[in-house]
Motif scaffolding. Sequence first.
Motif, PDB file in Angstrom:
ATOM      1  N   TYR A  41       0.806  -1.220   0.000  1.00  0.00           N
ATOM      2  CA  TYR A  41       0.000   0.000   0.000  1.00  0.00           C
ATOM      3  C   TYR A  41       0.840   1.271   0.000  1.00  0.00           C
ATOM      4  CZ  TYR A  41      -3.390   3.467   1.537  1.00  0.00           C
ATOM      5  OH  TYR A  41      -4.170   4.582   1.623  1.00  0.00           O
ATOM      6  N   TRP A  42       1.837   1.345   0.904  1.00  0.00           N
ATOM      7  CA  TRP A  42       2.614   2.596   1.019  1.00  0.00           C
ATOM      8  C   TRP A  42       3.566   2.804  -0.136  1.00  0.00           C
ATOM      9  CZ3 TRP A  42       0.509   6.287   3.380  1.00  0.00           C
ATOM     10  CH2 TRP A  42      -0.280   6.059   4.516  1.00  0.00           C
ATOM     11  N   LYS A  43       3.975   1.741  -0.762  1.00  0.00           N
ATOM     12  CA  LYS A  43       4.820   1.888  -1.956  1.00  0.00           C
ATOM     13  C   LYS A  43       3.983   2.522  -3.070  1.00  0.00           C
ATOM     14  CE  LYS A  43       8.552   0.892  -4.471  1.00  0.00           C
ATOM     15  NZ  LYS A  43       9.886   1.455  -4.146  1.00  0.00           N
ATOM     16  N   LYS A  44       2.735   2.085  -3.171  1.00  0.00           N
ATOM     17  CA  LYS A  44       1.851   2.662  -4.185  1.00  0.00           C
ATOM     18  C   LYS A  44       1.655   4.158  -3.920  1.00  0.00           C
ATOM     19  CE  LYS A  44      -0.960  -1.206  -5.764  1.00  0.00           C
ATOM     20  NZ  LYS A  44      -1.613  -2.231  -4.985  1.00  0.00           N
ATOM     21  N   LYS A  45       1.458   4.483  -2.639  1.00  0.00           N
ATOM     22  CA  LYS A  45       1.268   5.889  -2.274  1.00  0.00           C
ATOM     23  C   LYS A  45       2.533   6.705  -2.591  1.00  0.00           C
ATOM     24  CE  LYS A  45      -2.788   5.516  -1.246  1.00  0.00           C
ATOM     25  NZ  LYS A  45      -3.836   6.234  -1.959  1.00  0.00           N
ATOM     26  N   LEU A  46       3.669   6.091  -2.305  1.00  0.00           N
ATOM     27  CA  LEU A  46       4.939   6.771  -2.575  1.00  0.00           C
ATOM     28  C   LEU A  46       5.096   7.030  -4.075  1.00  0.00           C
ATOM     29  CD1 LEU A  46       7.782   7.777  -1.820  1.00  0.00           C
ATOM     30  CD2 LEU A  46       8.540   5.400  -1.771  1.00  0.00           C
ATOM     31  N   ASN A  47       4.750   6.034  -4.871  1.00  0.00           N
ATOM     32  CA  ASN A  47       4.853   6.211  -6.321  1.00  0.00           C
ATOM     33  C   ASN A  47       3.907   7.298  -6.820  1.00  0.00           C
ATOM     34  OD1 ASN A  47       6.814   4.263  -6.453  1.00  0.00           O
ATOM     35  ND2 ASN A  47       5.404   2.608  -6.984  1.00  0.00           N
ATOM     36  N   GLN A  48       2.749   7.328  -6.201  1.00  0.00           N
ATOM     37  CA  GLN A  48       1.777   8.372  -6.554  1.00  0.00           C
ATOM     38  C   GLN A  48       2.356   9.746  -6.201  1.00  0.00           C
ATOM     39  OE1 GLN A  48      -1.956   7.452  -4.618  1.00  0.00           O
ATOM     40  NE2 GLN A  48      -2.851   9.398  -5.233  1.00  0.00           N
TER      41      GLN A  48
ATOM     42  N   GLU B 115       1.218 -10.728  15.158  1.00  0.00           N
ATOM     43  CA  GLU B 115       1.114  -9.284  14.891  1.00  0.00           C
ATOM     44  C   GLU B 115       2.270  -8.801  14.019  1.00  0.00           C
ATOM     45  OE1 GLU B 115      -1.171  -6.720  17.690  1.00  0.00           O
ATOM     46  OE2 GLU B 115      -0.073  -7.868  19.207  1.00  0.00           O
ATOM     47  N   TRP B 116       3.462  -9.359  14.277  1.00  0.00           N
ATOM     48  CA  TRP B 116       4.613  -8.957  13.475  1.00  0.00           C
ATOM     49  C   TRP B 116       4.448  -9.390  12.012  1.00  0.00           C
ATOM     50  CZ3 TRP B 116       8.058  -5.747  12.233  1.00  0.00           C
ATOM     51  CH2 TRP B 116       9.009  -6.083  11.251  1.00  0.00           C
ATOM     52  N   VAL B 117       4.017 -10.627  11.818  1.00  0.00           N
ATOM     53  CA  VAL B 117       3.885 -11.130  10.444  1.00  0.00           C
ATOM     54  C   VAL B 117       2.910 -10.261   9.644  1.00  0.00           C
ATOM     55  CG1 VAL B 117       3.013 -13.055   9.046  1.00  0.00           C
ATOM     56  CG2 VAL B 117       4.592 -13.501  10.912  1.00  0.00           C
ATOM     57  N   GLU B 118       1.855  -9.819  10.294  1.00  0.00           N
ATOM     58  CA  GLU B 118       0.904  -8.934   9.603  1.00  0.00           C
ATOM     59  C   GLU B 118       1.590  -7.655   9.130  1.00  0.00           C
ATOM     60  OE1 GLU B 118      -2.545  -8.771  12.479  1.00  0.00           O
ATOM     61  OE2 GLU B 118      -3.607  -8.887  10.567  1.00  0.00           O
ATOM     62  N   VAL B 119       2.396  -7.060  10.015  1.00  0.00           N
ATOM     63  CA  VAL B 119       3.103  -5.820   9.658  1.00  0.00           C
ATOM     64  C   VAL B 119       4.142  -6.084   8.575  1.00  0.00           C
ATOM     65  CG1 VAL B 119       4.723  -4.071  10.517  1.00  0.00           C
ATOM     66  CG2 VAL B 119       2.725  -4.700  11.883  1.00  0.00           C
ATOM     67  N   GLU B 120       4.873  -7.159   8.772  1.00  0.00           N
ATOM     68  CA  GLU B 120       5.942  -7.480   7.819  1.00  0.00           C
ATOM     69  C   GLU B 120       5.367  -7.701   6.420  1.00  0.00           C
ATOM     70  OE1 GLU B 120       7.822 -11.249   8.178  1.00  0.00           O
ATOM     71  OE2 GLU B 120       9.800 -10.417   7.746  1.00  0.00           O
ATOM     72  N   LEU B 121       4.279  -8.444   6.349  1.00  0.00           N
ATOM     73  CA  LEU B 121       3.653  -8.711   5.051  1.00  0.00           C
ATOM     74  C   LEU B 121       3.103  -7.422   4.435  1.00  0.00           C
ATOM     75  CD1 LEU B 121       1.422 -11.914   5.206  1.00  0.00           C
ATOM     76  CD2 LEU B 121       3.234 -11.435   3.566  1.00  0.00           C
ATOM     77  N   TYR B 122       2.538  -6.609   5.287  1.00  0.00           N
ATOM     78  CA  TYR B 122       1.941  -5.349   4.825  1.00  0.00           C
ATOM     79  C   TYR B 122       2.998  -4.425   4.223  1.00  0.00           C
ATOM     80  CZ  TYR B 122      -0.906  -1.099   4.996  1.00  0.00           C
ATOM     81  OH  TYR B 122      -1.601   0.032   4.669  1.00  0.00           O
ATOM     82  N   MET B 123       4.179  -4.447   4.837  1.00  0.00           N
ATOM     83  CA  MET B 123       5.221  -3.496   4.444  1.00  0.00           C
ATOM     84  C   MET B 123       6.240  -4.056   3.453  1.00  0.00           C
ATOM     85  SD  MET B 123       4.749  -0.578   5.961  1.00  0.00           S
ATOM     86  CE  MET B 123       6.337   0.260   5.961  1.00  0.00           C
ATOM     87  N   GLU B 182      -4.152  -5.641  -5.044  1.00  0.00           N
ATOM     88  CA  GLU B 182      -4.798  -4.357  -5.352  1.00  0.00           C
ATOM     89  C   GLU B 182      -4.806  -3.387  -4.177  1.00  0.00           C
ATOM     90  OE1 GLU B 182      -5.890  -2.971  -8.251  1.00  0.00           O
ATOM     91  OE2 GLU B 182      -4.708  -4.693  -8.959  1.00  0.00           O
ATOM     92  N   THR B 183      -5.263  -3.874  -3.036  1.00  0.00           N
ATOM     93  CA  THR B 183      -5.472  -2.983  -1.896  1.00  0.00           C
ATOM     94  C   THR B 183      -4.298  -2.942  -0.935  1.00  0.00           C
ATOM     95  OG1 THR B 183      -6.367  -4.740  -0.527  1.00  0.00           O
ATOM     96  CG2 THR B 183      -7.936  -3.570  -1.930  1.00  0.00           C
ATOM     97  N   GLY B 184      -3.445  -3.949  -0.979  1.00  0.00           N
ATOM     98  CA  GLY B 184      -2.344  -4.034  -0.023  1.00  0.00           C
ATOM     99  C   GLY B 184      -2.788  -4.536   1.340  1.00  0.00           C
ATOM    100  N   ARG B 185      -4.083  -4.847   1.460  1.00  0.00           N
ATOM    101  CA  ARG B 185      -4.595  -5.337   2.749  1.00  0.00           C
ATOM    102  C   ARG B 185      -4.129  -6.761   3.029  1.00  0.00           C
ATOM    103  NH1 ARG B 185      -9.779  -2.495   2.132  1.00  0.00           N
ATOM    104  NH2 ARG B 185     -10.464  -4.190   0.806  1.00  0.00           N
ATOM    105  N   ILE B 186      -3.993  -7.071   4.322  1.00  0.00           N
ATOM    106  CA  ILE B 186      -3.596  -8.423   4.707  1.00  0.00           C
ATOM    107  C   ILE B 186      -4.846  -9.240   5.048  1.00  0.00           C
ATOM    108  CG2 ILE B 186      -2.239  -9.824   6.325  1.00  0.00           C
ATOM    109  CD1 ILE B 186      -0.632  -7.923   4.472  1.00  0.00           C
TER     110      ILE B 186
END
Lengths: 281, 251
Positions: A41-48, B115-123, B182-186
């Motif tokens: 998500y934040w990479k997309k925002k950064l690119n935007q 909780e960490w895996v969720e953040v790691e995957l998200y980022m 598409e959304t980046g959601r986990i």
Amino acid sequence: MNIKTGIGFRKDFAEEFLTGSVLKPGFVELAPENWMKIGGYWKKKLNQLAKMYPITSHGLSLSVGSPETLDMEFLKNVKQFLKEYNIEIYSEHLSFSKCDNAHLYDLLPIPFREDAVKHVAERIKQVQDFLGRRIAIENVSYYTPVAAEMDEATFVSNVIEEADCNLLLDVNNVYVNSFNHNYDAKSFIEKLPLNRVAYIHMAGHTKVAPDLIIDTHGEAIIDPVYELFEWTLDKVKPVPVLLERDFNIPELAEMQFELNNLEAIMTRKWETENKSIVVSK
Amino acid sequence: MLLKTETYKQQSSIAQYCRDGKEVAILNAKPERLPHYRRLVFNVVKDALETTYPISHKYIDSEVWKEIVFNFFSEHKCKDPQVWRMPFEFYEFCKTKNYDEKYDLPFLNNLLYFEWVEVELYMMEDISLPQFLYSDNWLQKRIAVNPEHKIIKLEYPVHMEKPFDTVNKKGDYFLLLYREKETGRIQFTNLSILFTFLLENIVSAEKTLEEIFNDILYIFGINHLEMLQNESFKFLNDLKTRGFVLGVYKK
Ligand SMILES: [Fe+2]
């Protein structure tokens, strides 16, 4: 590239900001540490963001003031990031945020000493050699001197000259320090190598005690800092000016109002001399 | 080194003070100003941990949480220059210190890990999709999936229930977490041990679906191929609707 005032980009206001309707800076600044080697998500925002504005960068973790050796792996990632987003200005703080190989994630004051000047200057040179560019080093706010043997202005000037780097002049930090350490802000600025100023920061701060201001970036810029800014502009060439706002984020319109104030001063001081404002390396 | 030992010691002292808050003597410093540094530094760490571990922070007794965070920052040298990654070091620290036993929080390691895996995957950095085709014939092909995922095993179902409600439910809990392109959601989904085996084999992309089914029949001692196929297709089709299963590999 005709660049004037910029704003520190933060996730807190990213969504509204990226609609581009209220806050319209000339450029944005971000911390590479928070944006490199990410995706989703934040990479997309950064690119935007990168499509909408030129980007400048202001690092947090390089820690030019650390006793230990530089983290070259980290620097490699920064270099890659600067390249990916075509970032011309990379700046860092004249402080340390890592010691004994432990990151502290905040800025601690380097002892104002001759050996520290040599040590820090050497590290900045190493960074510049590696990145193949000059970087800008910022005068930071500090709340207590640590083992100082010279005054702050001498320390800052000597590091900048010896490292042959640019100066990121944070006018608010000068004001904060002059208040906290009882010195005259204008004579402090006059002692700096003003020909090396490549970038200016402006911000608000918080008075936490009658004799102490903390550089929170959490309030609007106060009049004495505007006044010091105006006075300073007579002494430096036109450079990009950034508004830092990290906490207590107001309506975007309020930040635009502050950018307008800054631009009005810059126009009055700089454009009367018909200079164009560019991001310089 | 150009820095003199004495200068280094002064820097080291203030840094150590910021980490553990133990009184130090620093040359020419204003002692009453030092606590501000400790507070500023500590808040960054505390905030980063609370952001990454909101559930842990919410349910663990606040005095215990404070103590754990304090121990972490004073004893551990944070290695990562990117502050958002630092909480992983916190998880590892708690595990090494056996805080689950010390503070009687049996679910602690699982909760922090989840909780960490969720953040790691998200980022984490984007991984490009494999070259895949849409196909009706999955059986003789290797199934392609969204590479931004993780299959994990927990002993306590911290992903479904409040931490303290999981204490008496020790078992084997498998789940798939993945990031929607598409959304980046986990998203996450519970897995049976059989489907965990199926997915892990699909992910390694070495065998066709049919070969994996044969392995399952053998390993799990199942006699009904048709039932296995039907259930698996249902499961995989569901994951396809959710964007995790993409299709079949081109080659
Ligand atoms: Fe600044």
